[in-house]
Write an enzyme that holds these catalytic residues in place. Structure first.
Site, PDB file in Angstrom:
ATOM      1  N   ASP A  21       8.443  11.723  80.823  1.00  0.00           N
ATOM      2  CA  ASP A  21       8.269  13.063  81.398  1.00  0.00           C
ATOM      3  C   ASP A  21       6.773  13.320  81.386  1.00  0.00           C
ATOM      4  O   ASP A  21       6.195  13.631  80.343  1.00  0.00           O
ATOM      5  CB  ASP A  21       9.025  14.092  80.558  1.00  0.00           C
ATOM      6  CG  ASP A  21       9.057  15.473  81.199  1.00  0.00           C
ATOM      7  OD1 ASP A  21       8.204  15.755  82.055  1.00  0.00           O
ATOM      8  OD2 ASP A  21       9.929  16.286  80.825  1.00  0.00           O
TER       9      ASP A  21
ATOM     10  N   ASP B 157       5.438  18.080  87.572  1.00  0.00           N
ATOM     11  CA  ASP B 157       6.330  17.893  86.425  1.00  0.00           C
ATOM     12  C   ASP B 157       7.440  16.929  86.841  1.00  0.00           C
ATOM     13  O   ASP B 157       8.394  17.320  87.508  1.00  0.00           O
ATOM     14  CB  ASP B 157       6.916  19.246  86.002  1.00  0.00           C
ATOM     15  CG  ASP B 157       7.718  19.168  84.705  1.00  0.00           C
ATOM     16  OD1 ASP B 157       7.785  18.075  84.121  1.00  0.00           O
ATOM     17  OD2 ASP B 157       8.283  20.201  84.293  1.00  0.00           O
TER      18      ASP B 157
ATOM     19  N   GLU C 238      16.273  19.219  87.101  1.00  0.00           N
ATOM     20  CA  GLU C 238      16.238  18.172  86.078  1.00  0.00           C
ATOM     21  C   GLU C 238      17.524  18.077  85.248  1.00  0.00           C
ATOM     22  O   GLU C 238      17.506  18.354  84.039  1.00  0.00           O
ATOM     23  CB  GLU C 238      15.038  18.397  85.163  1.00  0.00           C
ATOM     24  CG  GLU C 238      14.871  19.833  84.657  1.00  0.00           C
ATOM     25  CD  GLU C 238      13.624  20.024  83.822  1.00  0.00           C
ATOM     26  OE1 GLU C 238      13.464  19.292  82.821  1.00  0.00           O
ATOM     27  OE2 GLU C 238      12.810  20.897  84.166  1.00  0.00           O
TER      28      GLU C 238
ATOM     29  N   TYR D  64      22.210  13.420  77.110  1.00  0.00           N
ATOM     30  CA  TYR D  64      21.622  12.931  75.870  1.00  0.00           C
ATOM     31  C   TYR D  64      22.746  12.456  74.948  1.00  0.00           C
ATOM     32  O   TYR D  64      23.548  13.257  74.458  1.00  0.00           O
ATOM     33  CB  TYR D  64      20.808  14.034  75.193  1.00  0.00           C
ATOM     34  CG  TYR D  64      19.783  14.655  76.112  1.00  0.00           C
ATOM     35  CD1 TYR D  64      18.561  14.022  76.345  1.00  0.00           C
ATOM     36  CD2 TYR D  64      20.036  15.853  76.767  1.00  0.00           C
ATOM     37  CE1 TYR D  64      17.618  14.589  77.201  1.00  0.00           C
ATOM     38  CE2 TYR D  64      19.099  16.427  77.622  1.00  0.00           C
ATOM     39  CZ  TYR D  64      17.895  15.786  77.835  1.00  0.00           C
ATOM     40  OH  TYR D  64      16.976  16.338  78.692  1.00  0.00           O
TER      41      TYR D  64
ATOM     42  N   GLU E  74      13.945  14.248  87.039  1.00  0.00           N
ATOM     43  CA  GLU E  74      13.354  15.530  87.406  1.00  0.00           C
ATOM     44  C   GLU E  74      12.444  15.404  88.626  1.00  0.00           C
ATOM     45  O   GLU E  74      11.607  14.512  88.697  1.00  0.00           O
ATOM     46  CB  GLU E  74      12.534  16.073  86.230  1.00  0.00           C
ATOM     47  CG  GLU E  74      11.820  17.386  86.493  1.00  0.00           C
ATOM     48  CD  GLU E  74      11.020  17.833  85.281  1.00  0.00           C
ATOM     49  OE1 GLU E  74      10.750  19.045  85.170  1.00  0.00           O
ATOM     50  OE2 GLU E  74      10.651  16.972  84.448  1.00  0.00           O
TER      51      GLU E  74
END
Length: 421
Positions: free
Chosen positions: A244, A255, A369, A373, A393
């Protein structure tokens, strides 16, 4: 680059939003001590920069509105050869008067004296409740009412001008080069911090002098820490790296997140999980258009990810019941995205004064995004998925007809990423 004419129009628009007989003060950022007499790199306050484009410290922009007319003043540091020897050249008062189309420019040292001339016991004081320094906060008692300036300017910053969009595109173009470089180097380096160094070197080499935020380079289970910034673990063959990272070009951010294989090839399990997240992201992006609510995008992402997790055996049961019990949040705890612009998490409102959610409008820029996880110690999920964290993202511009994915040219499918490895 943003021209002075655009800054003038922003100041005029802000002045229109002020009450009669009011004063607005927007100050610069302060230098921050790192240790002893060593300071962190200075970055200008985003709201001050938005209204005038001035990058120096110890500066202020002051609006004084009477019945109808508004006068705008700047306070800047005076020229000082001795101090400039240590900290660099200053624009100074004379040059500031030439550059900025304001009513007058004063020395920063004159701030307290001049403010006293403009104070009104019956008036309104606008200032940033969180950012302003002690000098400004001392003025509160001299005004009838105080209003927070931050949400007013934040709302103005929601819609990007053509010039702003071009700067964001430039930041993304530089970030593209860094992510593609990371994809080619992932199997040739030993530690996360080595990859971080290559990313941030590429930012600077391509004209972006700072990152928009601390880069995340998270290998394996480290990716399951959302804001992992230690970047000190080994790059292990067979694992994935969540990167990221985005740069800032002329104060405007990018981003971008990609999740790539250390070895250059995704395993079957990694590809299965990655493709599920990518499919969700593509479907959410397709929903973007003026008038839609960001919360609707998020709700759709939750539903789609939950369905995907059931298919993969990460969650078990009825999708509706799982969503109602928020079981999916264990694996997808954050939102679908955020505003982006002068700040990577742009300081613009998500709700209006009536607490109603603001709909997407042409000119807004936001990230999309979705993620999943799967922690290493989670024994409730299939073993093949444990220790994998995936986030994808992109930066999206809302257009008149729908959207433009500003970062669409950055490799994203497993095949595209493997081709670069």
């Amino acid at each position: 680059m943003i021209q002075e004419k655009e800054y003038m129009l922003r100041r005029e628009l802000f002045a229109q939003k002020m009450a009669q007989f009011s004063v607005a003060i927007i100050g610069s950022s302060s230098t921050q001590t790192r240790s002893n007499d060593t300071e962190y790199p200075f970055r200008q306050d985003s709201n001050l920069y938005y209204l005038c484009g001035f990058k120096e410290e110890n500066a202020s922009l002051v609006f004084v509105k009477k019945r109808k007319k508004t006068e705008v003043y700047m306070f800047v540091q005076k020229k000082d050869k001795r101090l400039e020897l240590w900290t660099g050249s200053r624009l100074g008062i004379a040059k500031a008067k030439e550059k900025f189309h304001v009513d007058d420019v004063f020395c920063s040292d004159a701030f307290d004296t001049k403010i006293k001339e403009w104070m009104s016991a019956k008036g309104v004081l606008y200032y940033d409740f969180n950012q302003s320094d002690a000098r400004v906060k001392k003025l509160v008692k001299h005004f009838l009412t105080c209003k927070n300036i931050a949400p007013i300017i934040g709302k103005m910053r929601l819609i990007k001008s053509d010039a702003e969009i071009q700067l964001i595109k430039k930041a993304i173009a530089i970030t593209k080069e860094t992510h593609h470089k990371a994809m080619t180097l992932s199997g040739k380096l030993d530690f996360e911090y080595e990859l971080q160094a290559e990313i941030e070197y590429a930012f600077k080499k391509n004209g972006a002098y700072s990152d928009a935020y601390t880069s995340i380079v998270a290998c394996g289970n480290s990716a399951n820490t959302l804001h992992y910034v230690n970047n000190d673990k080994k790059l292990v063959k067979g694992e994935l790296i969540l990167i990221d990272a985005g740069c800032e070009y002329e104060y405007y951010a990018s981003d971008i997140t990609r999740t790539i294989p250390v070895s250059g090839r995704y395993s079957d399990a990694q590809k299965e999980l990655y493709d599920m997240v990518l499919d969700v992201q593509l479907k959410i992006i397709e929903m973007i258009q003026p008038g839609i609510l960001r919360s609707k995008l998020h709700q759709a992402s939750e539903k789609l990810l939950c369905e995907g997790m059931v298919k993969l055996g990460i969650l078990k049961g009825d999708v509706k019941k799982l969503l109602k019990k928020a079981k999916h949040k264990k694996y997808y705890p954050h939102g679908i995205g955020h505003w982006m612009g002068l700040d990577v998490h742009d300081a613009s409102p998500y709700k209006d004064k009536k607490n109603k959610e603001i709909k997407l409008q042409e000119g807004m820029v936001l990230t999309i995004e979705p993620a999943i996880y799967c922690k290493k110690d989670d024994t409730k999920i299939p073993k093949k998925f444990r220790g994998i964290g995936i986030r994808i993202e992109d930066d999206i511009l809302v257009t008149k007809e729908g959207y433009e994915n500003l970062s669409a040219s950055i490799a994203k499918t497993t095949q595209e990423i493997e081709n670069l490895s």
